[in-house]
Design a protein around this motif. Structure first.
Motif, short mmCIF file in Angstrom:
data_model
loop_
_atom_site.label_atom_id
_atom_site.label_comp_id
_atom_site.label_asym_id
_atom_site.label_seq_id
_atom_site.Cartn_x
_atom_site.Cartn_y
_atom_site.Cartn_z
N ALA A 96 34.91 13.13 52.28
CA ALA A 96 34.62 11.69 52.13
C ALA A 96 34.88 11.22 50.71
CB ALA A 96 33.18 11.41 52.53
N ILE A 97 34.81 12.15 49.75
CA ILE A 97 35.10 11.79 48.35
C ILE A 97 36.58 11.43 48.20
CG2 ILE A 97 35.01 12.62 45.96
CD1 ILE A 97 32.76 14.49 46.77
N TRP A 98 37.42 11.94 49.12
CA TRP A 98 38.86 11.66 49.02
C TRP A 98 39.17 10.19 49.31
CZ3 TRP A 98 40.71 16.35 52.48
CH2 TRP A 98 40.30 17.54 51.87
N ALA A 99 38.32 9.53 50.08
CA ALA A 99 38.60 8.13 50.44
C ALA A 99 38.72 7.22 49.22
CB ALA A 99 37.52 7.62 51.40
N PRO A 100 37.75 7.22 48.29
CA PRO A 100 37.93 6.39 47.09
C PRO A 100 39.09 6.86 46.21
CG PRO A 100 35.90 7.69 46.93
CD PRO A 100 36.39 7.82 48.33
N PHE A 101 39.39 8.18 46.23
CA PHE A 101 40.56 8.65 45.49
C PHE A 101 41.85 8.05 46.06
CE2 PHE A 101 38.17 12.30 43.60
CZ PHE A 101 38.58 12.09 42.29
N LEU A 102 41.90 7.91 47.36
CA LEU A 102 43.08 7.30 47.99
C LEU A 102 43.19 5.82 47.61
CD1 LEU A 102 42.87 9.00 51.50
CD2 LEU A 102 44.61 9.40 49.74
N TYR A 126 26.53 10.54 46.13
CA TYR A 126 26.53 9.60 45.01
C TYR A 126 27.78 9.73 44.13
CZ TYR A 126 21.69 8.82 46.34
OH TYR A 126 20.55 8.51 47.05
N VAL A 127 28.51 10.84 44.29
CA VAL A 127 29.75 11.02 43.52
C VAL A 127 30.79 9.97 43.91
CG1 VAL A 127 31.65 12.63 43.06
CG2 VAL A 127 29.31 13.48 43.22
N THR A 128 30.71 9.49 45.14
CA THR A 128 31.74 8.55 45.62
C THR A 128 31.64 7.18 44.95
OG1 THR A 128 30.29 7.86 47.45
CG2 THR A 128 31.86 9.64 47.88
N PHE A 129 30.46 6.80 44.45
CA PHE A 129 30.29 5.45 43.90
C PHE A 129 31.17 5.17 42.68
CE2 PHE A 129 26.18 5.50 46.27
CZ PHE A 129 26.43 4.37 47.04
N THR A 131 37.30 2.69 34.11
CA THR A 131 37.85 3.63 35.11
C THR A 131 37.80 5.06 34.58
OG1 THR A 131 40.09 3.17 34.28
CG2 THR A 131 39.34 1.92 36.20
N PHE A 132 38.09 5.24 33.29
CA PHE A 132 38.06 6.59 32.72
C PHE A 132 36.63 7.13 32.72
CE2 PHE A 132 37.70 9.52 29.09
CZ PHE A 132 38.64 10.46 29.47
N PHE A 133 35.68 6.32 32.34
CA PHE A 133 34.27 6.74 32.31
C PHE A 133 33.78 7.06 33.72
CE2 PHE A 133 29.76 5.62 32.72
CZ PHE A 133 29.21 6.54 31.83
N CYS A 134 34.15 6.22 34.69
CA CYS A 134 33.73 6.46 36.08
C CYS A 134 34.29 7.78 36.59
CB CYS A 134 34.21 5.31 36.97
SG CYS A 134 33.30 3.77 36.75
N THR A 135 35.58 8.02 36.34
CA THR A 135 36.23 9.25 36.82
C THR A 135 35.62 10.48 36.15
OG1 THR A 135 38.28 7.99 37.09
CG2 THR A 135 38.45 10.37 37.17
N LEU A 136 35.42 10.39 34.85
CA LEU A 136 34.88 11.53 34.10
C LEU A 136 33.44 11.83 34.51
CD1 LEU A 136 35.54 13.58 31.87
CD2 LEU A 136 34.61 11.97 30.21
N SER A 137 32.63 10.80 34.67
CA SER A 137 31.22 11.01 35.05
C SER A 137 31.13 11.59 36.46
CB SER A 137 30.45 9.70 34.97
OG SER A 137 31.00 8.72 35.85
N ILE A 153 40.88 21.15 46.47
CA ILE A 153 41.63 19.89 46.55
C ILE A 153 40.89 18.79 45.79
CG2 ILE A 153 42.41 18.05 48.11
CD1 ILE A 153 43.01 20.19 50.19
N THR A 154 39.58 18.74 45.96
CA THR A 154 38.78 17.71 45.27
C THR A 154 38.84 17.90 43.76
OG1 THR A 154 37.28 17.75 47.18
CG2 THR A 154 36.54 16.57 45.24
N LEU A 155 38.75 19.15 43.32
CA LEU A 155 38.86 19.42 41.88
C LEU A 155 40.25 19.02 41.36
CD1 LEU A 155 37.04 22.89 41.65
CD2 LEU A 155 36.27 20.72 40.64
N LEU A 156 41.28 19.29 42.17
CA LEU A 156 42.64 18.89 41.80
C LEU A 156 42.73 17.38 41.66
CD1 LEU A 156 45.69 19.56 41.41
CD2 LEU A 156 45.93 19.30 43.89
N LEU A 157 42.12 16.65 42.59
CA LEU A 157 42.14 15.18 42.52
C LEU A 157 41.42 14.68 41.27
CD1 LEU A 157 41.44 14.26 46.26
CD2 LEU A 157 43.60 14.09 45.04
N PHE A 158 40.30 15.31 40.94
CA PHE A 158 39.57 14.91 39.73
C PHE A 158 40.39 15.20 38.47
CE2 PHE A 158 35.46 14.86 42.11
CZ PHE A 158 35.00 13.63 41.64
N ALA A 159 40.92 16.43 38.39
CA ALA A 159 41.71 16.80 37.21
C ALA A 159 42.94 15.91 37.09
CB ALA A 159 42.13 18.27 37.31
N GLY A 160 43.56 15.65 38.24
CA GLY A 160 44.74 14.78 38.23
C GLY A 160 44.41 13.36 37.81
N ALA A 161 43.30 12.83 38.31
CA ALA A 161 42.90 11.46 37.97
C ALA A 161 42.61 11.34 36.47
CB ALA A 161 41.67 11.05 38.78
#
Length: 704
Positions: A102-108, A158-161, A321-327, A347-355
């Motif tokens: 479900a965390i992938w949805a906001p990443f998309l 809460y990570v998705t927010f 956006t940077f603060f949201c992604t990092l937090s 995959i989720t870690l890859l999306l975070f690192a990539g973002a």
């Protein structure tokens, strides 16, 4: 009976198909489908942010096709992945990792927002901003639905927010940038506020009242002096590379961007620019650098998020956006069980690192841009500015970024004789012809590029600066823009018999001079020619091939005509000549054969006007050019100087007749020389897009 048989056959085929594809394969695909789409979506974003902006200064078809495919695929894949997530969310208990997925949805959503380096592939994409706004609403609803379905009170929910906030900002920035780049909004942003002028009704009331009181009223008109100083604060930091060009480019960009919206310049702006670029101290190199800055800024404004990103609000949103992604990344790293990291968590870690990488890289691109370097050049050198400048220079070297690369500096070439001769080998030509794709790409196989030489830029600049002395009013400008080689021929008494070649339609004149230039080139360029003659020959040939490229590949940039028909008919006649002489394999041989044909009787009298071929009319023109040496005692240098001047005049005529919208379209292909010439003409006052204003005067009442 027949229907029953067909139905039975279809049923048996379906049964066999189900037997062929094992159930295990279907299960594996259902598991991998979403995960593969998410990974592909991420790598497409990575490709776009790295290469999306490089098409501004790289004229490579492979790059353009790759960016085009990535640009179209990125939105489609992210949308499909969101759809699959929403489908799986109906039964989240099926997959125990659904709370992670479900965390992938906001990443998309972040992916749908796209990178800062490309918002529109073509200028037409900006007109679809309303569709993107609707897409933002729909995709946001889907993402919220997925998160809602996965909600079970876990801390991971809460990570998705924060990622959702970043996704909304990114998608909103893209939609906002597309809206600002749309033709209507772009035009509105340039237009000045409505100016009603002096209060005429009040003025006339005062005039009538004073006259009624017995005063002798006289009208005095005072002219407001023109402000010719274009400086916006002196350059404080000379250590910035191209600081002067950035300073002038940013200033004149705010004036001349109206030309891209087909608006007109004021008389004051026209006069200010003309006076500045006519100065003797302004060199051709500096002038073209200023134009490169302006066109680079226009590219950024139309095809990237520059208008949003390089504002105070844009910088603030980037920090958000940077603060949201990092937090979110820190929170996710603390919550997951590091001893049991499965494929979904990877995959989720890859999306975070990539973002996070994409955010950092976008900041580096922002710092390395002309916008930031221009801002730095206006600040006095101190330890803070010096550290920032050195950091930016380091980033530019590491990531191969440069604010001085603003266009490809290439001019595409297309030669009619080479195209007819087919002197360039084509891979798998038989297979291409079998599948009927050779005809589609045939012309592109015989197209190549050459670097624009400094001598050519200097020649164009000198000719236009000489002309600009006469550009005092609209009528004079119209006359200058209408010249397409005829002025050069009229100034030379020995060339009057060639005037017919410039009085025909522009596309016909272009083809005539292209073939004639080729015929003269191969007979004049040899080992005995001087360097000056070879240089003029090369300039003429470059311009000749470039103008034919525009006629064949970019006809929308030239005046309207039947250029395509003339080109095809001329190629057909040239091919006919080659078929009769199969021993011919070189361009020099083709030129010799054409020159040997007797044209005492004009081709039009023999063939009529059914065929629009100009092959042997061009041979007549070539013979007239050769006669300048034999009969008029011209030197080769004088002849080729005249030919190069004719080509420059034809290029300038074509540039002035092309709409600003078409010039803007070509910025995404590495830029065109004709666009730089068009803007140079406008800077020197040789443009029809200005109006003599009568509004810089003010009237006063004088009472006696």
């Amino acid at each position: 009976m027949l229907l029953d048989a067909v139905s039975s056959l279809i049923h048996s085929m379906e049964t066999n198909l189900n037997d062929i594809i094992p159930d295990l394969t279907k299960v594996v695909w259902s598991i991998l489908e979403l995960r593969l789409l998410v990974i592909i979506s991420f790598f497409l974003q990575l490709f776009l942010i790295l290469f999306g902006n490089r098409r501004k200064y790289i004229a490579d078809t492979r790059l353009h096709i790759s960016v085009w495919l990535s640009y179209l695929s990125a939105d489609w894949i992210a949308t499909v992945a969101l759809g699959i997530l929403s489908k799986d969310s109906k039964n989240p208990s099926v997959d125990p990792n659904f709370i992670i997925m479900a965390i992938w949805a906001p990443f998309l959503l972040v992916h749908l927002g796209g990178p800062d380096t490309i918002t529109a592939y073509s200028i037409e994409d900006n007109e679809l901003w309303l569709r993107h706004l609707l897409g933002l609403t729909y995709q946001l609803a889907v993402a919220v639905y997925v998160v809602y379905c996965s909600w079970n009170g876990s801390n991971l929910n809460y990570v998705t927010f924060p990622i959702m906030v970043a996704g909304i900002i990114k998608y909103g920035e893209r939609t906002w940038s597309l809206w600002l780049g749309s033709s209507k909004k772009f035009r509105e942003s340039i237009l000045p506020p409505a100016d009603p002028g002096p209060n005429y009704a009040k003025f006339m009331d005062d005039y009538t009242a004073k006259k009624a009181e017995g005063y002798q009223v006289e009208l005095k008109v005072e002219s407001t002096p023109l402000l010719l100083d274009h400086s916006q604060g002196a350059i404080a930091n000379e250590s910035i590379q191209d600081a002067s060009s950035l300073h002038n480019g940013f200033y004149f960009f705010t004036i001349f961007e109206c030309l891209f919206a087909d608006l007109i310049l004021s008389f004051q702006d026209h006069h200010t620019s003309q006076n500045f670029f006519q100065q003797e101290k302004i060199s051709w190199n500096e002038t073209f650098q200023v134009i490169e800055v302006e066109l680079g800024l226009m590219y950024d404004k139309l095809y990237t998020k520059a208008v949003v990103t390089y504002s105070r609000l844009g910088i603030f949103l980037k920090f958000v956006t940077f603060f949201c992604t990092l937090s979110a990344f820190v929170t996710f790293s603390c919550l997951i069980d590091k001893a049991h990291i499965d494929f979904d968590r990877l995959i989720t870690l890859l999306l975070f690192a990539g973002a996070i990488f994409l955010e950092i890289y976008s900041v580096i691109v922002l710092l390395s841009s002309s916008w930031t370097l221009h801002w730095l050049s206006k600040h006095k050198t101190n330890w803070k500015v010096d550290i920032l400048h050195k950091s930016i220079s380091c980033f530019q070297r590491c990531f191969k970024l440069s604010h001085t690369q603003r266009w490809s500096n290439l001019m595409p070439q297309f030669n009619l004789i080479s195209f007819c001769l087919k002197d360039k080998p084509v891979k798998c030509i038989k297979i291409q012809k079998f599948f009927r794709i050779y005809q589609v790409f045939e012309k592109s196989y015989y197209q190549y590029t050459e670097t624009v030489p400094g001598e050519l830029k200097k020649l164009i600049f000198e000719q236009l600066r000489e002309k600009s002395q006469k550009a005092n009013d609209t009528e004079a400008c119209k006359a200058l823009c209408a010249q397409r080689g005829d002025r050069v021929l009229q100034e030379q008494e020995d060339c009057h018999d060639m005037a017919w070649s410039t009085k025909v339609e522009f596309d016909q004149s272009l083809l005539l001079w292209h073939i004639a230039t080729d015929l003269c080139y191969y007979s004049d360029v040899n080992a005995n020619s001087s360097c000056a003659v070879i240089q003029d020959c090369q300039i003429s040939k470059l311009l000749s091939n470039y103008m034919l490229y525009l006629l064949v590949m970019c006809p929308f940039m030239l005046p309207n005509g039947i250029g395509h028909i003339r080109f095809e008919d001329t190629c057909a006649e040239a091919s006919e000549v080659l078929q009769e002489r199969k021993y011919i394999s070189k361009r020099e041989q083709v030129c010799q054969v054409i020159l040997r044909v007797n044209t005492d009787v004009p081709p039009s009298k023999v063939k009529g006007d059914r065929s629009k071929s100009v092959l042997f009319d061009a041979r007549r023109l070539a013979k007239s050019l050769e006669s300048l040496e034999k009969d008029k005692k011209w030197s080769k240098k004088e002849k080729w100087e005249m030919i190069s001047h004719v080509w420059v005049e034809m290029l300038c005529h074509a540039a002035s007749q092309c709409r600003g919208l078409h010039h803007a379209k070509q910025l995404r292909r590495g830029g065109e020389l004709i666009t730089h010439v068009w803007l140079l003409m406008a800077h020197l006052g040789i443009t029809e897009q200005f109006q003599i204003s009568q509004g810089h005067a003010r009237a006063k009442l004088i009472l006696n």
